[in-house]
Design an enzyme around this catalytic site. Structure first.
Site, PDB file in Angstrom:
ATOM      1  N   TYR A 143     -46.483  -3.292 -25.690  1.00 54.63           N
ATOM      2  CA  TYR A 143     -45.557  -3.948 -24.779  1.00 54.63           C
ATOM      3  C   TYR A 143     -46.154  -4.048 -23.372  1.00 54.63           C
ATOM      4  O   TYR A 143     -46.116  -3.096 -22.596  1.00 54.63           O
ATOM      5  CB  TYR A 143     -44.226  -3.209 -24.722  1.00 54.63           C
ATOM      6  N   HIS A 179     -46.914   1.204 -35.988  1.00 54.09           N
ATOM      7  CA  HIS A 179     -46.407  -0.060 -35.457  1.00 54.09           C
ATOM      8  C   HIS A 179     -47.004  -1.252 -36.210  1.00 54.09           C
ATOM      9  O   HIS A 179     -48.203  -1.514 -36.112  1.00 54.09           O
ATOM     10  CB  HIS A 179     -46.754  -0.165 -33.965  1.00 54.09           C
TER      11      HIS A 179
END
Length: 324
Positions: A54, A139
């Site tokens: 992010y 992830h």
């Protein structure tokens, strides 16, 4: 608060997803990011989720800075592994191709090796300014499932056994591989993004029954399907792209029914995600204090039983989907 899986890591029913703090799509200032975290905290949110992905680490840095104002034992923090951030050499260009409005100072390297897991977590702790995180997710191991199962998952098991992390899990937006992790490993939690919403109940077919049977917790992300269920209108996003006309029409029908019953589509979207017994927490991703306040308000808003009855009667919701 509830605890994840068979372990003791607590999570709040509403959690803050922090992709927006990494300048998802458009810039957010440091002050705005801090205010978003503080607004969520004031409204009882005690679970916060971030990732190196992010904003090339920006989300982790901003979240860590905001949470330093609060006692470490008062909140639960999760981050993710699987993408290492390597210096790019130059800061030419931006990261918008990956969805983040930040300078391209680093590039992402997929790495689900045991060494990659530890390197990623060490770097995340440095960016966060913390000595531990509570939950670590693999992830998006979609294209790296073999290595993730052989190397990354056992590395997470060791970290959990050592007490370095409290809970381990996997975060993806596809239910089949998440279900495989639930059935074949001892993860505490899976983060399912976008596959259990008012527009997509595909997790009902495999993931949620498997999680319930194994005692594995589910955190639901993407309750608004990237925005369409928050504000259905032409041009709204669905799964990070422009919503198809058929889905826009369906979302508008869901909204009209909500208004007819004196509630809001946003409240219904959050309530639906939270109603399944396997779901421990619902993850929202506001990009401002006002949006964080609205999420908390809508999460607390009761949705009339007549709303769910009409959705089932009109085929807008399957009859086997749990409702509040």
């Amino acid at each position: 608060m509830t605890t994840l899986g068979r372990g003791g890591v607590p999570v709040s029913p509403l959690a803050l997803g922090c992709a927006a703090l990494g300048n998802l799509y458009t810039p957010v200032t440091d002050a705005e990011a801090h205010a978003t975290v503080e607004a969520a905290w004031r409204r009882g949110v005690r679970t916060f989720d971030t990732a190196p992905h992010y904003g090339l680490g920006l989300s982790e840095r901003r979240l860590g800075a905001a949470l330093r104002e609060h006692p470490r034992d008062a909140y639960t923090l999760s981050t993710k592994v699987g993408r290492l951030l390597e210096p790019a050499g130059t800061a030419d260009g931006d990261d918008l191709a990956a969805g983040f409005a930040v300078p391209a100072t680093h590039h992402r390297v997929w790495d689900f090796s045991a060494d990659g897991v530890r390197r990623s977590l060490t770097a995340s702790l440095e960016r966060l300014g913390l000595d531990r995180v509570d939950i670590v997710y693999l992830h998006d191991p979609d294209d790296h499932a073999g290595q993730a199962l052989r190397e990354a998952y056992p590395a997470l098991e060791r970290l959990r056994a050592e007490g370095t992390v409290g809970a381990i899990g996997v975060g993806m937006n596809r239910t089949a591989p998440l279900t495989r992790f639930v059935r074949d490993t001892d993860v505490d939690v899976v983060l399912c993004a976008g596959r259990y919403t008012l527009l997509d109940q595909s997790a009902l077919a495999d993931l949620l029954p498997a999680a319930a049977a194994r005692g594995t917790s589910v955190v639901v992300g993407g309750a608004f399907n990237s925005g369409l269920l928050a504000d259905p209108r032409p041009g709204a996003a669905y799964d990070y792209t422009r919503a198809p006309d058929a889905l826009l029409e369906r979302a508008l029908r869901l909204k009209a029914v909500a208004e007819r019953h004196g509630t809001t589509l946003r409240a219904a979207a959050l309530a639906f995600c939270a109603a399944h017994p396997a779901v421990a927490s619902v993850l929202v991703g506001p990009r401002s204090a006002a949006e964080a306040e609205d999420c908390a308000d809508r999460f607390a808003e009761p949705v009339p039983a007549a709303y769910w009855e009409e959705l089932r009667r009109t085929g807008l919701l399957p009859p086997d989907a749990p409702v509040p």
